[in-house]
Design a protein around this motif. Structure first.
Motif, short mmCIF file in Angstrom:
data_model
loop_
_atom_site.label_atom_id
_atom_site.label_comp_id
_atom_site.label_asym_id
_atom_site.label_seq_id
_atom_site.Cartn_x
_atom_site.Cartn_y
_atom_site.Cartn_z
N GLN A 32 3.73 -25.55 39.21
CA GLN A 32 3.57 -26.31 37.96
C GLN A 32 2.15 -26.83 37.84
N PHE A 33 1.64 -27.39 38.95
CA PHE A 33 0.23 -27.81 38.98
C PHE A 33 -0.43 -27.16 40.19
N TYR A 34 -1.74 -26.94 40.07
CA TYR A 34 -2.48 -26.25 41.13
C TYR A 34 -3.30 -27.25 41.92
N VAL A 35 -3.19 -27.17 43.24
CA VAL A 35 -4.03 -27.96 44.15
C VAL A 35 -4.45 -27.01 45.26
N GLY A 36 -5.70 -26.57 45.24
CA GLY A 36 -6.12 -25.61 46.24
C GLY A 36 -7.56 -25.18 46.06
N LYS A 37 -7.94 -24.18 46.83
CA LYS A 37 -9.31 -23.67 46.82
C LYS A 37 -9.60 -22.90 45.53
N PRO A 38 -10.86 -22.93 45.06
CA PRO A 38 -11.24 -22.20 43.86
C PRO A 38 -11.02 -20.69 43.98
N GLU A 39 -11.24 -20.14 45.19
CA GLU A 39 -11.11 -18.68 45.34
C GLU A 39 -9.67 -18.21 45.18
N HIS A 40 -8.70 -19.01 45.61
CA HIS A 40 -7.31 -18.65 45.40
C HIS A 40 -6.96 -18.71 43.91
N LEU A 41 -7.48 -19.75 43.25
CA LEU A 41 -7.24 -19.88 41.81
C LEU A 41 -7.82 -18.69 41.05
N THR A 42 -9.03 -18.28 41.41
CA THR A 42 -9.68 -17.15 40.76
C THR A 42 -8.84 -15.88 40.88
N THR A 43 -8.31 -15.63 42.07
CA THR A 43 -7.51 -14.43 42.30
C THR A 43 -6.21 -14.47 41.51
N ILE A 44 -5.56 -15.64 41.47
CA ILE A 44 -4.32 -15.79 40.70
C ILE A 44 -4.59 -15.57 39.22
N VAL A 45 -5.66 -16.17 38.72
CA VAL A 45 -6.00 -16.05 37.29
C VAL A 45 -6.23 -14.60 36.92
N ARG A 46 -6.98 -13.90 37.75
CA ARG A 46 -7.26 -12.49 37.45
C ARG A 46 -5.98 -11.66 37.40
N LEU A 47 -5.12 -11.86 38.39
CA LEU A 47 -3.89 -11.08 38.46
C LEU A 47 -2.98 -11.37 37.26
N VAL A 48 -2.78 -12.65 36.97
CA VAL A 48 -1.84 -13.02 35.90
C VAL A 48 -2.39 -12.66 34.53
N CYS A 49 -3.69 -12.77 34.33
CA CYS A 49 -4.29 -12.40 33.04
C CYS A 49 -4.15 -10.91 32.77
N GLU A 50 -4.33 -10.09 33.81
CA GLU A 50 -4.14 -8.65 33.64
C GLU A 50 -2.69 -8.34 33.29
N ALA A 51 -1.77 -9.06 33.93
CA ALA A 51 -0.35 -8.87 33.64
C ALA A 51 -0.03 -9.33 32.22
N ALA A 52 -0.67 -10.41 31.77
CA ALA A 52 -0.47 -10.91 30.41
C ALA A 52 -0.94 -9.87 29.39
N LYS A 53 -2.08 -9.24 29.67
CA LYS A 53 -2.60 -8.21 28.77
C LYS A 53 -1.64 -7.04 28.65
N LYS A 54 -1.07 -6.63 29.77
CA LYS A 54 -0.11 -5.53 29.76
C LYS A 54 1.14 -5.90 28.98
N SER A 55 1.64 -7.11 29.22
CA SER A 55 2.84 -7.58 28.52
C SER A 55 2.62 -7.61 27.02
N MET A 56 1.47 -8.12 26.59
CA MET A 56 1.19 -8.25 25.16
C MET A 56 1.01 -6.88 24.51
N LYS A 57 0.41 -5.95 25.24
CA LYS A 57 0.26 -4.60 24.70
C LYS A 57 1.62 -3.92 24.55
N GLU A 58 2.50 -4.15 25.54
CA GLU A 58 3.85 -3.59 25.45
C GLU A 58 4.60 -4.11 24.23
N LYS A 59 4.35 -5.40 23.92
CA LYS A 59 5.01 -6.03 22.78
C LYS A 59 4.22 -5.85 21.48
N LYS A 60 3.12 -5.06 21.57
CA LYS A 60 2.25 -4.81 20.42
C LYS A 60 1.72 -6.13 19.82
#
Length: 237
Positions: free
Chosen positions: A176-204
Motif C-alpha cells: 500500500q505504501f513504499y518504504v525502501g531503497k530507490p533502486e528497488h522502487l525504480t525496478t518495480i515502476v519499470r515492470l508495472v508500467c510496462e505491464a500497464a501499457k500492455k493491459s491498456m493496449k489489450e483494452k484498446k
C-alpha cells in the motif's frame, strides 16, 4: 546472475517481438491458433514471478523503518490529523498525513525530509510535481549512509480503470505504501508500467505519457537520463 533490471528488460523485449520470432518459447503444438494466448500467459506469469522476486528483495532492507511507518500511520489515522481542511475529503488527506509522518519520524530520531520533485512540460511529458519523504539511515557500523524513500500512495499510482485481470493481480501484490531503497522502487515502476501499457493496449485504451515508466520515475528520484526528459528539480524541506 542477471540483475532485476536486466531480467525486466529481457521479458519486456520478448513481449515486444513479433509472434513469428517467438517460436522458441512454444512447446510443440498442432495448432497455431493458441500461440498468442500462450505467449500472453507466459508474459503475465513471468512478470508476476519477477515482481514477487523484487518484492522479496525489497523486504530485506528497511524493515525497521517500514514497521515504524506502519505504526505511525495507524496512530495518526485514529486522530483528526488534517490541518488544511480540504472540502473534498479531509479524513483521507495524504498531504497532511505525509507531513505528520515526517514530523513524527524526526521526533523519534530519524533523519527525515519532505522532498518535492518538480519538472516543466516538454513535447513528450506534461509538467508536474510530486512530494514524498526521504529518510537517511546509517548502517550498523555507521560508516555508510543509506537513502530510503517513503511513498504513502504507492499502490494508488498504478490503479487503472478497466484494466485486465492479469494486471489487477499484479498490482494487488504491491505494498500500500513504499518504504525502501530507490533502486528497488525504480525496478518495480519499470515492470508495472510496462505491464500497464500492455493491459491498456489489450483494452484498446489510450496510453498517456503520465503512464510511462520515465514519467513515473521522475516523481521520486529526479530521473532524467532518457531522451526528451525535462529537467527535474528536487527541493528538500
Amino acid at each position: 546472475m542477471a540483475s532485476f533490471e536486466e531480467k525486466v528488460c529481457v521479458f519486456n523485449d520478448i513481449e515486444s517481438k513479433p509472434l513469428g520470432d517467438l517460436w522458441f518459447l512454444e512447446e510443440s503444438s498442432d495448432s497455431r491458433e493458441d500461440s498468442p494466448q500462450r505467449i500472453n500467459n507466459l508474459y503475465w506469469e513471468s512478470q508476476l514471478t519477477l515482481l514477487e522476486e523484487i518484492l522479496e528483495r525489497y523486504q530485506m532492507t528497511g524493515s525497521k523503518l517500514r514497521k515504524e511507518v506502519d505504526g505511525i500511520i495507524n496512530s495518526i489515522k485514529t486522530s483528526d490529523y488534517c490541518s488544511c481542511f480540504k472540502p473534498n475529503d479531509s479524513y483521507n488527506c495524504t498531504i497532511c498525513l505525509r507531513r505528520r509522518v515526517a514530523t513524527i519520524l524526526c521526533d523519534r530520531g530519524f533523519t527525515a525530509n519532505l522532498c518535492t520533485s518538480k519538472w516543466k512540460a516538454t513535447d513528450k511529458f506534461p509538467g508536474g510535481s510530486h512530494e514524498y519523504i526521504e529518510v537517511i539511515a546509517v548502517t550498523a557500523t555507521r560508516k555508510k549512509q543509506i537513502r530510503l524513500l517513503i511513498e504513502l500512495e504507492f499502490k494508488e499510482q498504478f490503479q487503472i480503470a478497466k484494466a485486465c485481470e492479469e494486471y489487477r493481480k499484479l498490482v494487488s501484490c504491491l505494498p500500500q505504501f513504499y518504504v525502501g531503497k530507490p533502486e528497488h522502487l525504480t525496478t518495480i515502476v519499470r515492470l508495472v508500467c510496462e505491464a500497464a501499457k500492455k493491459s491498456m493496449k489489450e483494452k484498446k485504451m489510450y496510453v498517456g505519457p503520465w503512464r510511462k515508466s520515465e514519467f513515473m520515475q521522475m516523481k521520486w528520484s529526479g530521473f532524467r537520463s532518457f531522451s526528451g526528459a525535462p529537467n527535474v528539480v528536487v527541493t528538500v524541506n
